[in-house]
Write an enzyme that holds these catalytic residues in place. Structure first.
Site, PDB file in Angstrom:
ATOM      1  N   ARG A 125     -11.411  18.795  17.191  1.00 34.47           N
ATOM      2  CA  ARG A 125     -10.033  17.997  17.592  1.00 34.47           C
ATOM      3  C   ARG A 125     -10.461  16.486  17.364  1.00 34.47           C
ATOM      4  O   ARG A 125      -9.827  15.794  18.567  1.00 34.47           O
ATOM      5  CB  ARG A 125      -9.914  18.470  18.821  1.00 34.47           C
ATOM      6  CG  ARG A 125      -9.328  19.930  18.945  1.00 34.47           C
ATOM      7  CD  ARG A 125      -8.706  20.249  20.316  1.00 34.47           C
ATOM      8  NE  ARG A 125      -8.243  21.676  20.210  1.00 34.47           N
ATOM      9  CZ  ARG A 125      -8.834  22.616  20.384  1.00 34.47           C
ATOM     10  NH1 ARG A 125      -9.906  22.694  20.864  1.00 34.47           N
ATOM     11  NH2 ARG A 125      -8.151  23.954  20.310  1.00 34.47           N
ATOM     12  N   LYS A 147      -4.630   4.824   9.114  1.00 40.43           N
ATOM     13  CA  LYS A 147      -3.994   5.740   8.292  1.00 40.43           C
ATOM     14  C   LYS A 147      -4.811   6.685   7.470  1.00 40.43           C
ATOM     15  O   LYS A 147      -5.760   6.074   6.689  1.00 40.43           O
ATOM     16  CB  LYS A 147      -3.033   5.114   7.282  1.00 40.43           C
ATOM     17  CG  LYS A 147      -1.518   4.667   7.622  1.00 40.43           C
ATOM     18  CD  LYS A 147      -0.653   4.283   6.604  1.00 40.43           C
ATOM     19  CE  LYS A 147       0.845   3.874   7.319  1.00 40.43           C
ATOM     20  NZ  LYS A 147       1.576   3.557   6.342  1.00 40.43           N
ATOM     21  N   GLU A 189      -2.841  -6.028  -3.170  1.00 44.95           N
ATOM     22  CA  GLU A 189      -2.510  -5.674  -1.729  1.00 44.95           C
ATOM     23  C   GLU A 189      -2.805  -7.299  -1.096  1.00 44.95           C
ATOM     24  O   GLU A 189      -2.121  -7.379  -0.061  1.00 44.95           O
ATOM     25  CB  GLU A 189      -3.457  -4.612  -1.336  1.00 44.95           C
ATOM     26  CG  GLU A 189      -3.061  -3.288  -1.696  1.00 44.95           C
ATOM     27  CD  GLU A 189      -1.927  -2.758  -1.331  1.00 44.95           C
ATOM     28  OE1 GLU A 189      -0.945  -3.288  -0.377  1.00 44.95           O
ATOM     29  OE2 GLU A 189      -1.440  -1.310  -1.844  1.00 44.95           O
ATOM     30  N   LYS A 231      -3.194  -7.903   8.462  1.00 39.59           N
ATOM     31  CA  LYS A 231      -3.128  -6.263   8.733  1.00 39.59           C
ATOM     32  C   LYS A 231      -3.256  -6.029  10.176  1.00 39.59           C
ATOM     33  O   LYS A 231      -2.386  -5.120  10.843  1.00 39.59           O
ATOM     34  CB  LYS A 231      -3.993  -5.750   7.773  1.00 39.59           C
ATOM     35  CG  LYS A 231      -3.990  -4.084   8.157  1.00 39.59           C
ATOM     36  CD  LYS A 231      -3.340  -3.486   6.704  1.00 39.59           C
ATOM     37  CE  LYS A 231      -3.176  -1.804   7.012  1.00 39.59           C
ATOM     38  NZ  LYS A 231      -3.442  -0.969   6.275  1.00 39.59           N
ATOM     39  N   GLU A 241       3.890   2.924  12.748  1.00 37.99           N
ATOM     40  CA  GLU A 241       4.768   2.500  11.658  1.00 37.99           C
ATOM     41  C   GLU A 241       6.296   3.077  12.385  1.00 37.99           C
ATOM     42  O   GLU A 241       6.854   3.904  11.696  1.00 37.99           O
ATOM     43  CB  GLU A 241       4.363   3.260  10.522  1.00 37.99           C
ATOM     44  CG  GLU A 241       5.169   2.532   9.156  1.00 37.99           C
ATOM     45  CD  GLU A 241       4.793   2.921   7.800  1.00 37.99           C
ATOM     46  OE1 GLU A 241       3.439   2.604   7.354  1.00 37.99           O
ATOM     47  OE2 GLU A 241       5.400   3.407   7.106  1.00 37.99           O
ATOM     48  N   ARG A 245       5.449  -2.068  10.976  1.00 32.92           N
ATOM     49  CA  ARG A 245       4.541  -1.843   9.978  1.00 32.92           C
ATOM     50  C   ARG A 245       4.943  -1.450   8.736  1.00 32.92           C
ATOM     51  O   ARG A 245       4.287  -1.727   7.838  1.00 32.92           O
ATOM     52  CB  ARG A 245       3.723  -0.808  10.764  1.00 32.92           C
ATOM     53  CG  ARG A 245       2.388  -0.478   9.721  1.00 32.92           C
ATOM     54  CD  ARG A 245       1.405   0.509  10.485  1.00 32.92           C
ATOM     55  NE  ARG A 245       0.356   0.702   9.439  1.00 32.92           N
ATOM     56  CZ  ARG A 245      -0.926   1.217   9.862  1.00 32.92           C
ATOM     57  NH1 ARG A 245      -1.067   1.675  10.971  1.00 32.92           N
ATOM     58  NH2 ARG A 245      -1.757   1.640   8.699  1.00 32.92           N
ATOM     59  N   ASN A 249       4.620  -2.136   3.408  1.00 32.23           N
ATOM     60  CA  ASN A 249       4.921  -1.175   2.126  1.00 32.23           C
ATOM     61  C   ASN A 249       5.853  -2.010   1.157  1.00 32.23           C
ATOM     62  O   ASN A 249       6.504  -1.578   0.248  1.00 32.23           O
ATOM     63  CB  ASN A 249       5.895  -0.055   2.661  1.00 32.23           C
ATOM     64  CG  ASN A 249       5.118   1.013   3.268  1.00 32.23           C
ATOM     65  OD1 ASN A 249       4.089   1.435   2.979  1.00 32.23           O
ATOM     66  ND2 ASN A 249       5.631   1.454   4.241  1.00 32.23           N
ATOM     67  N   HIS A 252       5.994  -0.909  -2.370  1.00 36.71           N
ATOM     68  CA  HIS A 252       5.700   0.377  -2.448  1.00 36.71           C
ATOM     69  C   HIS A 252       6.624   1.323  -2.718  1.00 36.71           C
ATOM     70  O   HIS A 252       6.219   2.255  -3.139  1.00 36.71           O
ATOM     71  CB  HIS A 252       4.741   0.525  -1.143  1.00 36.71           C
ATOM     72  CG  HIS A 252       3.447   0.180  -1.159  1.00 36.71           C
ATOM     73  ND1 HIS A 252       3.169  -1.310  -1.178  1.00 36.71           N
ATOM     74  CD2 HIS A 252       2.097   0.520  -0.929  1.00 36.71           C
ATOM     75  CE1 HIS A 252       1.831  -1.551  -1.015  1.00 36.71           C
ATOM     76  NE2 HIS A 252       1.252  -0.501  -0.915  1.00 36.71           N
ATOM     77  N   HIS A 256       5.324   3.040  -5.452  1.00 39.19           N
ATOM     78  CA  HIS A 256       4.909   4.529  -5.424  1.00 39.19           C
ATOM     79  C   HIS A 256       5.735   5.702  -6.391  1.00 39.19           C
ATOM     80  O   HIS A 256       5.046   6.544  -7.072  1.00 39.19           O
ATOM     81  CB  HIS A 256       5.207   5.378  -4.097  1.00 39.19           C
ATOM     82  CG  HIS A 256       4.258   4.901  -3.048  1.00 39.19           C
ATOM     83  ND1 HIS A 256       4.388   4.653  -1.653  1.00 39.19           N
ATOM     84  CD2 HIS A 256       2.872   4.842  -3.014  1.00 39.19           C
ATOM     85  CE1 HIS A 256       3.331   4.521  -0.980  1.00 39.19           C
ATOM     86  NE2 HIS A 256       2.313   4.599  -2.268  1.00 39.19           N
ATOM     87  N   HIS A 268      -2.846   2.425  -8.082  1.00 38.10           N
ATOM     88  CA  HIS A 268      -1.907   2.076  -7.146  1.00 38.10           C
ATOM     89  C   HIS A 268      -1.514   0.456  -7.034  1.00 38.10           C
ATOM     90  O   HIS A 268      -0.319   0.170  -7.128  1.00 38.10           O
ATOM     91  CB  HIS A 268      -2.699   2.263  -5.666  1.00 38.10           C
ATOM     92  CG  HIS A 268      -1.779   2.201  -4.453  1.00 38.10           C
ATOM     93  ND1 HIS A 268      -0.647   2.873  -4.106  1.00 38.10           N
ATOM     94  CD2 HIS A 268      -1.928   1.096  -3.573  1.00 38.10           C
ATOM     95  CE1 HIS A 268      -0.073   2.315  -3.054  1.00 38.10           C
ATOM     96  NE2 HIS A 268      -0.844   1.174  -2.680  1.00 38.10           N
TER      97      HIS A 268
HETATM   98  N1  GLY Z   1      -1.110   0.615   3.751  1.00 35.89           N
HETATM   99  C1  GLY Z   1       0.042   0.204   4.525  1.00 35.89           C
HETATM  100  C2  GLY Z   1      -0.230   0.471   5.820  1.00 35.89           C
HETATM  101  O1  GLY Z   1      -1.412   0.759   6.402  1.00 35.89           O
HETATM  102  O2  GLY Z   1       0.678   0.665   6.666  1.00 35.89           O
END
Ligand code: GLY
Length: 369
Positions: A125, A147, A189, A231, A241, A245, A249, A252, A256, A268
């Protein structure tokens, strides 16, 4: 001995613990272990890394002669980013009789960080994870913000959790062993961060591009700090997000789709570079790009060695179909992040992701062949 590193604190509301420190330095990997031990003296470490990191000598530099239970991801890369790897990590932790008093140490690039972070999130957990990113993409982006996840056979990051790290250690000298293609692609990035949040950083990146490509460690340390500051600023405001946030993207959505249609033969960052040019074309079509910024962004991406066109074998229809399946799609059509000016992302009616009609997107894609 104190680490020779700059520090940046990230506060994350609504989660426990409510914050963590990012440490950034040059050549500090060899001194980290004592720091980790002294910060979490009662926790038992378990390392997750990959075969390339071991080959490059980074695991040995980190732990020296200590024997720490370690899972080595092999083969390295996205191909191993699936649930079976997580199952093996969890079971290896169990066979090493680790319990809730353990701490996972992720040493590697984005794939290692995502897998190890997710394993930490679900082991008994949840146990803490320390991120030690060693690639440009992980140092700029994926190691910060929590993430974590792995891919299913259907889509990327289908299994996942927000699991904030207990700490992040960035030693830019680990980039010295990264292969050139990955090194350059990961820098996309950083260009994205500059484009969405910081025009001065964009100027800095342009001015210092030769030093960056030559891996001047002093400059890399500066860009690592700026990436993390940007960031952190975003993640602190919207850790899970819900809205803002999404600006991370930028490039992206189409990126993507391109990455997936290329069957991951494009990296990527290479795909996001195409996605950023596509976003710039959307901005032009929507009358949002009067200041020649697309040309500047494109110029910088070209200097990084990125292609700015979609490979001919990827068909527009494939991309349109993939866009309909985007995880953030509403009514099977995604929302797009757009720039208002260089260093500023468009926010309208308190929303950061915007509707763009299928016709406009199709025209912009046509323009990218
Ligand atoms: N890579 C995008 C984020 O961390 O939200």
């Amino acid at each position: 001995m104190a680490l020779n590193a700059q520090k940046l604190d990230v506060m994350v509301p609504g989660v426990e613990p409510s914050g963590y420190t990012i440490r950034i330095g040059r050549g500090m990997l060899g001194g980290l272990w004592d720091d980790i031990r002294s910060q979490w003296p009662k926790l038992n470490p378990f390392i997750v890394t990959d075969a390339e990191l071991v080959k490059a000598g980074h695991l040995e530099t980190l732990v020296g002669s200590e024997t720490i239970p370690t899972y080595i991801i092999e083969p390295a890369g996205e191909i191993s980013k699936h649930i079976q790897t997580v199952v093996q990590i969890v079971e290896m932790m169990e066979t090493n009789v680790l319990g809730r008093d353990s701490i996972v140490i992720a040493l590697g690039g984005g794939t290692v960080g995502d897998i190890a972070g997710f394993a930490a999130a679900i082991f008994k957990r949840g146990v803490p994870v320390v991120q030690i990113p060693t690639t440009t993409v992980a140092q700029a982006d994926s190691s910060v913000g929590g993430k974590t996840g792995v891919d299913s056979s259907v889509s990327k990051n289908a299994f996942g959790a927000f699991w904030q790290p207990a700490a992040v250690y960035i030693d830019v000298e680990t980039l010295g062993t990264l292969d050139d293609r990955q090194y350059r692609a990961g820098l996309v990035e950083s260009v994205k961060h500059a484009a969405i949040m910081d025009a001065e950083y964009f100027d800095f990146f342009e001015t210092n591009i030769d030093a960056i490509l030559n891996k001047d460690m002093r400059v890399l340390e500066q860009i690592a700090m700026t990436n993390c500051r940007i960031k952190a600023e975003v993640v602190q405001q919207d850790p899970t997000e819900k809205n803002m946030r999404r600006i991370l993207n930028y490039g992206h959505t189409i990126g993507h789709a391109v990455e997936s249609a290329s069957e991951f033969t494009l990296l990527h960052g290479e795909s996001v570079a195409i996605g950023m040019i596509a976003a710039g074309k959307l901005e032009k079509a929507l009358g949002l790009a009067a200041d020649g910024r697309l040309e500047r962004i494109e110029g910088l991406l070209v200097k990084l060695g990125m292609s700015t066109v979609i490979p001919a074998e990827i068909k527009k229809e494939q991309l349109i179909a993939l866009l309909g399946k985007d995880k953030k799609a509403i009514g099977q059509w995604p929302r797009f992040i757009l720039l208002e000016s260089l260093g500023n992302t468009l926010c309208k009616n308190e929303q950061w992701a915007h509707e763009v009609s299928r016709d406009i997107v199709e025209q912009c894609l046509d323009d990218l062949y």
